[in-house]
Design a protein around this motif. Sequence first.
Motif, PDB file in Angstrom:
ATOM      1  N   SER A  14      37.261  60.378  36.309  1.00 24.78           N
ATOM      2  CA  SER A  14      36.262  59.653  35.526  1.00 24.78           C
ATOM      3  C   SER A  14      35.356  60.609  34.750  1.00 24.78           C
ATOM      4  O   SER A  14      35.088  60.399  33.567  1.00 24.78           O
ATOM      5  N   ILE A  15      34.890  61.671  35.410  1.00 20.80           N
ATOM      6  CA  ILE A  15      34.021  62.652  34.745  1.00 20.80           C
ATOM      7  C   ILE A  15      34.782  63.346  33.616  1.00 20.80           C
ATOM      8  O   ILE A  15      34.253  63.547  32.517  1.00 20.80           O
ATOM      9  N   ALA A  16      36.031  63.704  33.891  1.00 20.34           N
ATOM     10  CA  ALA A  16      36.848  64.371  32.874  1.00 20.34           C
ATOM     11  C   ALA A  16      37.067  63.458  31.672  1.00 20.34           C
ATOM     12  O   ALA A  16      36.963  63.889  30.518  1.00 20.34           O
ATOM     13  N   GLY A  17      37.363  62.184  31.938  1.00 15.27           N
ATOM     14  CA  GLY A  17      37.579  61.238  30.841  1.00 15.27           C
ATOM     15  C   GLY A  17      36.317  60.983  30.046  1.00 15.27           C
ATOM     16  O   GLY A  17      36.350  60.903  28.812  1.00 15.27           O
ATOM     17  N   PHE A  18      35.185  60.829  30.727  1.00 15.78           N
ATOM     18  CA  PHE A  18      33.896  60.614  30.057  1.00 15.78           C
ATOM     19  C   PHE A  18      33.568  61.798  29.148  1.00 15.78           C
ATOM     20  O   PHE A  18      33.178  61.624  27.985  1.00 15.78           O
ATOM     21  N   ALA A  20      35.621  63.957  27.845  1.00 18.01           N
ATOM     22  CA  ALA A  20      36.572  63.991  26.736  1.00 18.01           C
ATOM     23  C   ALA A  20      36.195  62.998  25.648  1.00 18.01           C
ATOM     24  O   ALA A  20      36.282  63.299  24.451  1.00 18.01           O
ATOM     25  N   GLY A  21      35.743  61.801  26.054  1.00 18.66           N
ATOM     26  CA  GLY A  21      35.344  60.793  25.081  1.00 18.66           C
ATOM     27  C   GLY A  21      34.147  61.215  24.254  1.00 18.66           C
ATOM     28  O   GLY A  21      34.098  60.986  23.044  1.00 18.66           O
ATOM     29  N   VAL A  22      33.163  61.851  24.883  1.00 22.24           N
ATOM     30  CA  VAL A  22      31.970  62.310  24.176  1.00 22.24           C
ATOM     31  C   VAL A  22      32.326  63.368  23.141  1.00 22.24           C
ATOM     32  O   VAL A  22      31.958  63.272  21.958  1.00 22.24           O
ATOM     33  N   PHE A  23      33.056  64.393  23.551  1.00 22.56           N
ATOM     34  CA  PHE A  23      33.372  65.494  22.651  1.00 22.56           C
ATOM     35  C   PHE A  23      34.262  65.044  21.490  1.00 22.56           C
ATOM     36  O   PHE A  23      34.030  65.428  20.336  1.00 22.56           O
ATOM     37  N   SER A  24      35.280  64.249  21.778  1.00 22.18           N
ATOM     38  CA  SER A  24      36.206  63.831  20.718  1.00 22.18           C
ATOM     39  C   SER A  24      35.498  62.955  19.680  1.00 22.18           C
ATOM     40  O   SER A  24      35.762  63.068  18.482  1.00 22.18           O
ATOM     41  N   THR A  25      34.573  62.099  20.116  1.00 24.32           N
ATOM     42  CA  THR A  25      33.849  61.237  19.180  1.00 24.32           C
ATOM     43  C   THR A  25      32.948  62.042  18.260  1.00 24.32           C
ATOM     44  O   THR A  25      32.886  61.791  17.049  1.00 24.32           O
ATOM     45  N   LEU A  26      32.231  63.007  18.810  1.00 26.91           N
ATOM     46  CA  LEU A  26      31.348  63.838  17.999  1.00 26.91           C
ATOM     47  C   LEU A  26      32.118  64.601  16.924  1.00 26.91           C
ATOM     48  O   LEU A  26      31.634  64.810  15.814  1.00 26.91           O
ATOM     49  N   ARG A 292      42.579  61.906  11.684  1.00 27.85           N
ATOM     50  CA  ARG A 292      41.540  61.769  12.694  1.00 27.85           C
ATOM     51  C   ARG A 292      42.107  61.861  14.091  1.00 27.85           C
ATOM     52  O   ARG A 292      41.519  62.487  14.979  1.00 27.85           O
ATOM     53  N   VAL A 293      43.248  61.230  14.315  1.00 31.75           N
ATOM     54  CA  VAL A 293      43.719  61.029  15.676  1.00 31.75           C
ATOM     55  C   VAL A 293      44.214  62.321  16.325  1.00 31.75           C
ATOM     56  O   VAL A 293      44.062  62.498  17.537  1.00 31.75           O
ATOM     57  N   LEU A 294      44.766  63.221  15.549  1.00 31.34           N
ATOM     58  CA  LEU A 294      45.265  64.446  16.169  1.00 31.34           C
ATOM     59  C   LEU A 294      44.127  65.360  16.642  1.00 31.34           C
ATOM     60  O   LEU A 294      44.143  65.787  17.805  1.00 31.34           O
ATOM     61  N   PRO A 295      43.132  65.663  15.793  1.00 30.76           N
ATOM     62  CA  PRO A 295      42.010  66.443  16.334  1.00 30.76           C
ATOM     63  C   PRO A 295      41.329  65.734  17.500  1.00 30.76           C
ATOM     64  O   PRO A 295      40.933  66.374  18.478  1.00 30.76           O
ATOM     65  N   SER A 296      41.182  64.412  17.393  1.00 33.98           N
ATOM     66  CA  SER A 296      40.570  63.660  18.478  1.00 33.98           C
ATOM     67  C   SER A 296      41.391  63.776  19.753  1.00 33.98           C
ATOM     68  O   SER A 296      40.853  63.964  20.848  1.00 33.98           O
ATOM     69  N   THR A 297      42.700  63.665  19.604  1.00 36.27           N
ATOM     70  CA  THR A 297      43.587  63.778  20.763  1.00 36.27           C
ATOM     71  C   THR A 297      43.533  65.175  21.360  1.00 36.27           C
ATOM     72  O   THR A 297      43.503  65.342  22.582  1.00 36.27           O
ATOM     73  N   TRP A 298      43.541  66.186  20.501  1.00 35.40           N
ATOM     74  CA  TRP A 298      43.465  67.562  20.998  1.00 35.40           C
ATOM     75  C   TRP A 298      42.198  67.775  21.806  1.00 35.40           C
ATOM     76  O   TRP A 298      42.239  68.295  22.917  1.00 35.40           O
ATOM     77  N   VAL A 299      41.060  67.363  21.230  1.00 33.76           N
ATOM     78  CA  VAL A 299      39.787  67.552  21.930  1.00 33.76           C
ATOM     79  C   VAL A 299      39.772  66.761  23.227  1.00 33.76           C
ATOM     80  O   VAL A 299      39.364  67.256  24.293  1.00 33.76           O
ATOM     81  N   THR A 300      40.228  65.496  23.163  1.00 32.17           N
ATOM     82  CA  THR A 300      40.225  64.638  24.349  1.00 32.17           C
ATOM     83  C   THR A 300      41.011  65.259  25.493  1.00 32.17           C
ATOM     84  O   THR A 300      40.514  65.385  26.618  1.00 32.17           O
ATOM     85  N   PHE A 301      42.245  65.672  25.214  1.00 31.71           N
ATOM     86  CA  PHE A 301      43.091  66.167  26.288  1.00 31.71           C
ATOM     87  C   PHE A 301      42.711  67.578  26.735  1.00 31.71           C
ATOM     88  O   PHE A 301      42.834  67.907  27.914  1.00 31.71           O
ATOM     89  N   LEU A 302      42.248  68.410  25.810  1.00 28.45           N
ATOM     90  CA  LEU A 302      41.797  69.743  26.209  1.00 28.45           C
ATOM     91  C   LEU A 302      40.574  69.642  27.123  1.00 28.45           C
ATOM     92  O   LEU A 302      40.503  70.310  28.163  1.00 28.45           O
ATOM     93  N   VAL A 303      39.612  68.812  26.726  1.00 24.49           N
ATOM     94  CA  VAL A 303      38.419  68.641  27.551  1.00 24.49           C
ATOM     95  C   VAL A 303      38.784  67.984  28.876  1.00 24.49           C
ATOM     96  O   VAL A 303      38.328  68.407  29.952  1.00 24.49           O
ATOM     97  N   TYR A 304      39.625  66.958  28.826  1.00 22.24           N
ATOM     98  CA  TYR A 304      40.030  66.242  30.042  1.00 22.24           C
ATOM     99  C   TYR A 304      40.743  67.170  31.023  1.00 22.24           C
ATOM    100  O   TYR A 304      40.367  67.274  32.195  1.00 22.24           O
ATOM    101  N   GLU A 305      41.765  67.863  30.546  1.00 22.87           N
ATOM    102  CA  GLU A 305      42.552  68.713  31.453  1.00 22.87           C
ATOM    103  C   GLU A 305      41.720  69.876  31.980  1.00 22.87           C
ATOM    104  O   GLU A 305      41.788  70.213  33.167  1.00 22.87           O
ATOM    105  N   ASN A 306      40.924  70.502  31.120  1.00 23.83           N
ATOM    106  CA  ASN A 306      40.132  71.651  31.568  1.00 23.83           C
ATOM    107  C   ASN A 306      38.982  71.233  32.481  1.00 23.83           C
ATOM    108  O   ASN A 306      38.621  71.978  33.399  1.00 23.83           O
TER     109      ASN A 306
END
Length: 316
Positions: A14-18, A20-26, A292-306
């Motif tokens: 949950s923390i990882a997903g949250f 990821a959502g913040v960073f990708s949106t910004l 939009r979706v590729l940078p968003s996806t990259w940020v989301t998954f990089l932040v989530y996994e890390n």
Amino acid sequence: MNDKNALPPSLVESIAGFSAGVFSTLVVHPLDIIKTRLQVDRFSSSRVGSSVRVAQGILRNEGGIPALYRGLTPNLVGNSVSWGLYFLWYGKIKEVLHSWQSSREGNGKGGSHLSSLDFFIASGTAGALTALLTNPIWVIKTRMLSTGRNAPGAYPSLVAGIRQIYVTEGVGGFYRGLVPALFGVSHGALQFMAYEQLKRYRQAHGPSLTITDASTTTEGQRELGNLDYLLLSSLSKVFAGCVTYPYQVLRARLQTYDAAGTYRGVTDAIRQIWRTEGMAGFYKGLGPGMVRVLPSTWVTFLVYENTRILLRRDRG
């Protein structure tokens, strides 16, 4: 840190997903505005350069750079809460499926691997639950992104939008576009099914893309690096996006301010788009959507996994 102080796996997800959502949106909010404007445009045809034209119009007529961040609050709240809830339920459902398979096969806890169908079920169920709870936020976000701040009737803020919808449309107004949003659950289900299987294959067979020598996990699999996550998230997102994009157009059309007076429902929206705009109408905004979706996806998954790796390392 010992096990008594360890964070529960579901909280880690949950923390990882949250996060990821913040960073990708910004990072990608301006592209989200452009995509939304194109999706709700019922009068102009889809053509090369539409994204640039929309961006220029916003900058020239709506107040410059700050106008590209209109609706950031509902977008930020929606994405962070959605990803947090999504990964929480996704992790929980995978745990249940793992336990069920292990008990059925009698091979002990953790002795079985989930199939593509299992990942599809887990991600689809998590997506449906998330869509039901967060649809009100997306209605307000769509309306704010589709109009300039000074447009007649435009919501000045998230709270004002909530109040206005409740007064003028009732509770039902918060669930406009829910049906295509539930159709869109298939997007996340397909994406995560592909991502998990690509990730598993990469861990078992793929060459390392890390800068240093590849390390191994406790199961003897190669530990993936950030370049791996970029590659795998891109492939899975493009695959899911190409299959399911039309639902995003339908959802956006049904969530606009004048949707009630324009469309009688999902079927009528499909019929009108097909009759007046053809197949291309269902793919309006695809260009900025993919940008939009590729940078968003990259940020989301990089932040989530890390974030997951960091929190688990602290637990260990």
